[in-house]
Motif scaffolding. Structure first.
Motif, mmCIF file in Angstrom:
data_model
loop_
_atom_site.group_PDB
_atom_site.id
_atom_site.type_symbol
_atom_site.label_atom_id
_atom_site.label_comp_id
_atom_site.label_asym_id
_atom_site.label_seq_id
_atom_site.Cartn_x
_atom_site.Cartn_y
_atom_site.Cartn_z
ATOM 1 N N VAL A 62 0.849 -1.204 0.000
ATOM 2 C CA VAL A 62 0.000 0.000 0.000
ATOM 3 C C VAL A 62 0.877 1.243 0.000
ATOM 4 C CG1 VAL A 62 -1.627 1.369 1.377
ATOM 5 C CG2 VAL A 62 -1.988 -1.088 1.106
ATOM 6 N N CYS A 63 1.857 1.269 0.892
ATOM 7 C CA CYS A 63 2.723 2.449 0.992
ATOM 8 C C CYS A 63 3.517 2.655 -0.288
ATOM 9 C CB CYS A 63 3.652 2.304 2.190
ATOM 10 S SG CYS A 63 4.488 3.837 2.611
ATOM 11 N N ARG A 64 4.062 1.557 -0.843
ATOM 12 C CA ARG A 64 4.818 1.693 -2.089
ATOM 13 C C ARG A 64 3.949 2.252 -3.210
ATOM 14 N NH1 ARG A 64 7.747 -3.004 -0.337
ATOM 15 N NH2 ARG A 64 6.094 -4.342 -1.139
ATOM 16 N N GLU A 65 2.709 1.791 -3.286
ATOM 17 C CA GLU A 65 1.800 2.265 -4.328
ATOM 18 C C GLU A 65 1.501 3.749 -4.158
ATOM 19 O OE1 GLU A 65 -0.768 2.576 -7.535
ATOM 20 O OE2 GLU A 65 0.672 0.995 -7.046
ATOM 21 N N LEU A 66 1.275 4.177 -2.940
ATOM 22 C CA LEU A 66 0.999 5.601 -2.692
ATOM 23 C C LEU A 66 2.197 6.454 -3.088
ATOM 24 C CD1 LEU A 66 -0.825 5.467 0.779
ATOM 25 C CD2 LEU A 66 -1.848 5.675 -1.492
ATOM 26 N N ARG A 67 3.389 6.015 -2.730
ATOM 27 C CA ARG A 67 4.580 6.792 -3.085
ATOM 28 C C ARG A 67 4.790 6.819 -4.599
ATOM 29 N NH1 ARG A 67 3.495 8.848 1.340
ATOM 30 N NH2 ARG A 67 4.700 8.326 3.205
ATOM 31 N N GLU A 68 4.500 5.704 -5.269
ATOM 32 C CA GLU A 68 4.639 5.673 -6.734
ATOM 33 C C GLU A 68 3.648 6.614 -7.408
ATOM 34 O OE1 GLU A 68 4.279 1.593 -7.833
ATOM 35 O OE2 GLU A 68 6.242 1.027 -6.973
ATOM 36 N N GLN A 69 2.497 6.837 -6.753
ATOM 37 C CA GLN A 69 1.504 7.779 -7.278
ATOM 38 C C GLN A 69 1.866 9.226 -6.966
ATOM 39 O OE1 GLN A 69 -2.632 6.988 -6.397
ATOM 40 N NE2 GLN A 69 -2.353 4.763 -6.488
ATOM 41 N N GLY A 70 2.927 9.433 -6.215
ATOM 42 C CA GLY A 70 3.329 10.790 -5.849
ATOM 43 C C GLY A 70 2.615 11.327 -4.632
ATOM 44 N N ILE A 71 1.930 10.474 -3.894
ATOM 45 C CA ILE A 71 1.210 10.891 -2.685
ATOM 46 C C ILE A 71 2.191 10.880 -1.518
ATOM 47 C CG2 ILE A 71 -0.648 10.291 -1.071
ATOM 48 C CD1 ILE A 71 -2.045 8.965 -3.528
ATOM 49 N N ASP A 72 2.428 12.054 -0.923
ATOM 50 C CA ASP A 72 3.438 12.163 0.127
ATOM 51 C C ASP A 72 2.841 12.305 1.519
ATOM 52 O OD1 ASP A 72 2.415 14.701 -0.070
ATOM 53 O OD2 ASP A 72 4.326 15.708 -0.403
ATOM 54 N N THR A 73 1.581 11.914 1.692
ATOM 55 C CA THR A 73 0.956 11.947 3.015
ATOM 56 C C THR A 73 1.795 11.136 4.001
ATOM 57 O OG1 THR A 73 -1.226 12.028 1.962
ATOM 58 C CG2 THR A 73 -1.157 11.452 4.296
ATOM 59 N N PRO A 74 2.108 11.682 5.171
ATOM 60 C CA PRO A 74 2.891 10.927 6.153
ATOM 61 C C PRO A 74 2.207 9.613 6.539
ATOM 62 C CG PRO A 74 2.746 13.226 6.783
ATOM 63 C CD PRO A 74 1.815 13.044 5.632
ATOM 64 N N VAL A 75 2.985 8.541 6.589
ATOM 65 C CA VAL A 75 2.452 7.218 6.917
ATOM 66 C C VAL A 75 3.126 6.706 8.185
ATOM 67 C CG1 VAL A 75 2.273 4.803 6.185
ATOM 68 C CG2 VAL A 75 1.918 6.642 4.512
ATOM 69 N N LEU A 76 2.293 6.359 9.162
ATOM 70 C CA LEU A 76 2.767 5.710 10.377
ATOM 71 C C LEU A 76 2.338 4.253 10.304
ATOM 72 C CD1 LEU A 76 2.608 6.972 14.029
ATOM 73 C CD2 LEU A 76 1.819 4.686 13.476
ATOM 74 N N MET A 77 3.285 3.342 10.226
ATOM 75 C CA MET A 77 2.941 1.923 10.187
ATOM 76 C C MET A 77 2.787 1.414 11.610
ATOM 77 S SD MET A 77 4.459 -1.184 7.946
ATOM 78 C CE MET A 77 3.346 -0.743 6.612
ATOM 79 N N LEU A 78 1.624 0.867 11.904
ATOM 80 C CA LEU A 78 1.307 0.320 13.222
ATOM 81 C C LEU A 78 1.033 -1.171 13.033
ATOM 82 C CD1 LEU A 78 0.647 0.794 16.252
ATOM 83 C CD2 LEU A 78 -1.717 1.223 15.547
ATOM 84 N N THR A 79 1.987 -2.011 13.441
ATOM 85 C CA THR A 79 1.911 -3.426 13.113
ATOM 86 C C THR A 79 2.584 -4.262 14.180
ATOM 87 O OG1 THR A 79 2.595 -5.076 11.464
ATOM 88 C CG2 THR A 79 4.010 -3.156 11.718
#
Length: 224
Positions: A62-79
């Protein structure tokens, strides 16, 4: 803040949202990776809380796809995936912070707030006594009172504020505001009169000062 929670555990999503909403944070939800990508692509969020073990599309993808789309919204991974290799993979995928479950709500809130602060653009602010000016937003206030300024009044105030506490001559003000335009005699005095009515008249302390034969200044200290 507005947060997107991408988490397949409905109870955990609800618990996180209820806590964050106590701190004036709005939350939206996605319960699988594909929906998370769709929502994060179509709407604007301040941060994304992202689980890794998700149905359909896992969090790293998911994160890789967002970055490839140019979406730079901060992502906090909680896992729950807390191994060093998992965390390294997350950062390589583009996550901004990595938190291992279980995590207390106050700590999660603090990490979100820190992440949000780091990604906020620097906001230019000019402060003179109780006068606050945000040049890019065209906002000015004294204390808690917003100032309603005309376009020319705003330009004069901003000029004086940027040069404060230096005295600015009327000819310099005319040159800066009207450039090569022909200005009627006395025009600047009319605009200064209106500006003073807005900036100074309703308040106890005068900030726009006249220096006889020299010009004007915007400062907390009155001319000697």
């Amino acid at each position: 803040m507005k947060i997107l929670i991408i988490e397949d555990d409905h109870d955990l999503s609800l618990a996180i949202s209820e806590y964050l909403e106590l701190h004036n944070i709005d939350c939206d939800f996605a319960y699988n990776g594909e929906t998370g990508i769709q929502l994060a692509s179509q709407q604007t969020f301040d941060c994304v809380i992202l689980d890794n073990m998700l149905p359909k599309t896992q969090g790293m993808a998911v994160c890789r796809e967002l970055r490839e789309q140019g979406i730079d919204t901060p992502v906090l991974m909680l896992t729950a995936c807390g191994a060093d290799t998992d965390q390294l993979e997350g950062f390589r995928a583009g996550v901004d912070d990595y938190v291992v479950k279980p995590c207390t709500m106050p700590l999660l809130l603090a990490r979100l707030q820190a992440l949000h602060r780091r990604h906020q653009p620097v906001r230019e602010c000019i402060t003179i006594a109780d006068l606050t000016i945000y040049p890019k937003e065209h906002i000015a206030s004294r204390g808690d009172t917003p100032l309603k300024l005309t376009p020319i009044g705003w330009n004069i105030l901003l000029l004086l504020a940027r040069r404060s506490p230096t005295v600015v001559s009327k000819s310099d003000i005319e040159e800066a505001i009207w450039a090569s335009e022909d200005v009627r005699q006395g025009t600047i005095n009319v605009h200064l009169h209106h500006l003073r009515k807005v900036v100074d008249k309703p308040f106890a302390k005068t900030l726009i000062h006249t220096h006889v034969g020299i010009g004007l200044s915007l400062s907390e200290a009155a001319p000697v």
